[in-house]
Design a protein around this motif. Structure first.
Motif, PDB file in Angstrom:
ATOM      1  N   ALA A  64       0.839  -1.207   0.000  1.00 38.21           N
ATOM      2  CA  ALA A  64       0.000   0.000   0.000  1.00 38.21           C
ATOM      3  C   ALA A  64       0.872   1.255   0.000  1.00 38.21           C
ATOM      4  O   ALA A  64       0.583   2.222  -0.708  1.00 38.21           O
ATOM      5  CB  ALA A  64      -0.934  -0.003   1.204  1.00 38.21           C
ATOM      6  N   LEU A  65       1.938   1.229   0.789  1.00 40.25           N
ATOM      7  CA  LEU A  65       2.836   2.374   0.838  1.00 40.25           C
ATOM      8  C   LEU A  65       3.479   2.625  -0.529  1.00 40.25           C
ATOM      9  O   LEU A  65       3.443   3.743  -1.052  1.00 40.25           O
ATOM     10  CB  LEU A  65       3.920   2.158   1.896  1.00 40.25           C
ATOM     11  CG  LEU A  65       5.002   3.226   1.940  1.00 40.25           C
ATOM     12  CD1 LEU A  65       4.418   4.544   2.424  1.00 40.25           C
ATOM     13  CD2 LEU A  65       6.156   2.797   2.819  1.00 40.25           C
ATOM     14  N   THR A  68       0.928   3.736  -3.124  1.00 39.63           N
ATOM     15  CA  THR A  68       0.555   5.143  -2.963  1.00 39.63           C
ATOM     16  C   THR A  68       1.617   6.054  -3.567  1.00 39.63           C
ATOM     17  O   THR A  68       1.295   7.019  -4.276  1.00 39.63           O
ATOM     18  CB  THR A  68       0.361   5.487  -1.477  1.00 39.63           C
ATOM     19  OG1 THR A  68      -0.641   4.631  -0.934  1.00 39.63           O
ATOM     20  CG2 THR A  68      -0.050   6.929  -1.283  1.00 39.63           C
ATOM     21  N   GLY A  71       1.513   5.572  -7.320  1.00 33.42           N
ATOM     22  CA  GLY A  71       0.255   6.152  -7.796  1.00 33.42           C
ATOM     23  C   GLY A  71       0.288   7.668  -7.787  1.00 33.42           C
ATOM     24  O   GLY A  71      -0.296   8.322  -8.659  1.00 33.42           O
ATOM     25  N   ALA A  72       0.959   8.257  -6.811  1.00 35.97           N
ATOM     26  CA  ALA A  72       1.064   9.721  -6.745  1.00 35.97           C
ATOM     27  C   ALA A  72       1.851  10.270  -7.930  1.00 35.97           C
ATOM     28  O   ALA A  72       1.544  11.350  -8.443  1.00 35.97           O
ATOM     29  CB  ALA A  72       1.718  10.141  -5.433  1.00 35.97           C
ATOM     30  N   PRO A  77      -3.264   8.148  -6.800  1.00 40.54           N
ATOM     31  CA  PRO A  77      -2.795   7.527  -5.559  1.00 40.54           C
ATOM     32  C   PRO A  77      -3.740   6.461  -5.008  1.00 40.54           C
ATOM     33  O   PRO A  77      -3.280   5.465  -4.441  1.00 40.54           O
ATOM     34  CB  PRO A  77      -2.657   8.697  -4.592  1.00 40.54           C
ATOM     35  CG  PRO A  77      -3.476   9.799  -5.173  1.00 40.54           C
ATOM     36  CD  PRO A  77      -3.505   9.569  -6.653  1.00 40.54           C
ATOM     37  N   LEU A  78      -5.053   6.641  -5.158  1.00 39.89           N
ATOM     38  CA  LEU A  78      -5.977   5.641  -4.618  1.00 39.89           C
ATOM     39  C   LEU A  78      -5.881   4.321  -5.373  1.00 39.89           C
ATOM     40  O   LEU A  78      -5.891   3.245  -4.768  1.00 39.89           O
ATOM     41  CB  LEU A  78      -7.416   6.165  -4.640  1.00 39.89           C
ATOM     42  CG  LEU A  78      -7.694   7.333  -3.698  1.00 39.89           C
ATOM     43  CD1 LEU A  78      -9.130   7.813  -3.847  1.00 39.89           C
ATOM     44  CD2 LEU A  78      -7.409   6.953  -2.260  1.00 39.89           C
ATOM     45  N   GLY A  80      -3.247   3.313  -7.025  1.00 41.17           N
ATOM     46  CA  GLY A  80      -1.932   2.781  -6.665  1.00 41.17           C
ATOM     47  C   GLY A  80      -1.945   2.111  -5.309  1.00 41.17           C
ATOM     48  O   GLY A  80      -1.357   1.041  -5.122  1.00 41.17           O
ATOM     49  N   THR A  81      -2.641   2.718  -4.341  1.00 38.44           N
ATOM     50  CA  THR A  81      -2.731   2.136  -3.000  1.00 38.44           C
ATOM     51  C   THR A  81      -3.441   0.789  -3.049  1.00 38.44           C
ATOM     52  O   THR A  81      -2.973  -0.192  -2.459  1.00 38.44           O
ATOM     53  CB  THR A  81      -3.489   3.092  -2.051  1.00 38.44           C
ATOM     54  OG1 THR A  81      -2.803   4.325  -2.009  1.00 38.44           O
ATOM     55  CG2 THR A  81      -3.584   2.513  -0.659  1.00 38.44           C
TER      56      THR A  81
END
Length: 173
Positions: A64-65, A68, A71-72, A77-78, A80-81
């Motif tokens: 998740a890290l 994120t 994804g950013a 980001p969501l 990607g998370t």
């Protein structure tokens, strides 16, 4: 080279208590463990492994890290998370460190329903001090890769509790 030890206990609580004792010995640098797993056989005969580290959870958090962060970069980001957490969880579930889960489940089949066992993967240990600290904890040595002298010393240390329990009622008579 590591040694494998499998000790049976009447309850899960007793197995966990001994695992905590061994982990405290590790903090004192008396033993170095590769793994310490409590295995429980419930009344239905199902086997559950209580690992020290949940690799699925750790993988999901790490994924998740990273998801994120990546994804950013791509302004999502969501997404990607979510993708990172899913792939990390899958990777954690598929990875197996220490003692192989299938081996532990097969070996634990000798346990009676409602009992537990403790698997220890011992890399190094100061034998005399560890056995002195484990003296009287109880349990039955079910399997080990120790040489005969270490195995006999461990059996003696574990059974010291049973000998004290048997001797106590006789002394009271």
């Amino acid at each position: 080279m590591s040694d494998l030890v499998f000790i049976g206990f009447p309850t899960e609580e007793k197995a966990e208590e001994v695992r905590q004792k061994v982990l405290s010995l590790q903090r004192e640098y008396l033993i170095e463990l590769g793994d310490a797993v409590v295995v429980v056989k419930n009344d239905k005969g199902q086997i559950k492994l209580n690992q020290l580290v949940n690799l699925t959870t750790r993988g999901a958090a790490s994924g998740a890290l990273w998801g994120t962060l990546i994804g950013a970069i791509f302004l999502m980001p969501l997404v990607g998370t979510a993708l990172g957490a899913a792939s990390g969880a899958l990777g954690g579930k598929l990875s197996d460190v220490g003692i192989k889960d299938d081996f532990m489940k097969d070996a634990a089949s000798v346990l009676q329903p409602g009992t537990a066992g403790l698997f220890l993967l011992v890399r190094k240990m100061t034998t005399d001090k560890v056995l002195a600290d484990l003296k009287g904890v109880g349990g039955e040595l079910l399997q080990t890769s120790f040489d005969e002298t270490k195995e006999a010393a461990l059996r003696e240390a574990l059974s010291a509790a049973q000998a004290e329990i048997v001797a106590a009622p006789a002394a009271a008579s």
